[in-house]
Design an enzyme around this catalytic site. Sequence first.
Site, mmCIF file in Angstrom:
data_model
loop_
_atom_site.group_PDB
_atom_site.id
_atom_site.type_symbol
_atom_site.label_atom_id
_atom_site.label_comp_id
_atom_site.label_asym_id
_atom_site.label_seq_id
_atom_site.Cartn_x
_atom_site.Cartn_y
_atom_site.Cartn_z
ATOM 1 C CB VAL A 98 44.294 48.222 42.080
ATOM 2 C CG1 VAL A 98 44.247 49.660 42.556
ATOM 3 C CG2 VAL A 98 45.427 48.027 41.085
ATOM 4 C CE LYS A 99 47.844 44.052 39.170
ATOM 5 N NZ LYS A 99 48.182 45.484 39.227
#
Length: 310
Positions: A98-99
């Site tokens: 999710v980065k």
Amino acid sequence: VATVEAVLMAGAIPVFAEIDETLCLSPEGVAAALTPTTRAVLPVHMCGAMARIDELKAFCDKNGLILIEDACQSVGASYQGKALGAFGKAGCFSFDPVKTITCGEGGAVVTDDAAVYAAAHAFADHGHDHIGNDRGAEDHLMIGANYRISELNAAVGLAQLRKLDGILETQRRNKAALKDAMQAIPGVTFRQLPDAAGDSATFLTFFIPDVEKARQAVKSLAAAGVDGCFHWFDNNWHYIRKWDHFRELKAAARLAVQTLPDCPDFRSVQLPQSDALIGRAISMQIKLGWTTEQLAQRVAATVSALKAVA
């Protein structure tokens, strides 16, 4: 919470200080929490943007403290042209799914200090010193862990890194469209950005007048189909209010800090200024894959949902 876990696993005692409207550690909060036993300051550059890192750096230099930056959520962000993570003794980044960019999993540490580099390099691989070409004959600098990134993950990460500038450009454009449309909504204000040009734009964070209206706003946004909106105050991962496992220091093995005479009772930690800010804050994830039509629909739905609440 990952930042706090790292401090505990290092055998140090985390001391909490207040944030400000950057939603990051404030210099005033650090000054108020400073004690003779303070050794380091560890700001977290949350949700894609920066703390007042120049002031925190100056404070640390003045007081002989080590500055360590958690820039895990702010890959590609900068302050006055200098990358976040590069101001302190060391900085860290995360590349989980999710980065901003991802290796699938894993992260990185950056430093310009050769001794810190050698220690981090060894610790991530069972303490090996990595000298020579015979792993079985290598010496060990310390007891380490198994945090090595695989060649496959690293290859994915390098490919992602080459896309970073384009990712940032898209995120910034999408965020600007939403923020511009929200400017005129009564009661909505925005997170303070010490350097707006250096924002990685992974999130658009805004404030609602009070905590109950913020809760209503999240529900209203979800009902309107606006996903990816987070109220950290009620979230059990990113804010201390819901960290029951930390407050009780629950661990598979007894944490060394529990035996220290000055280890505080973390159940009694109070952060009223931070509560007041986080209680009113909503962070909206900015996505890369929105088409022009989807972005326009999201803008309209967001404005309508927030006007009904704020």
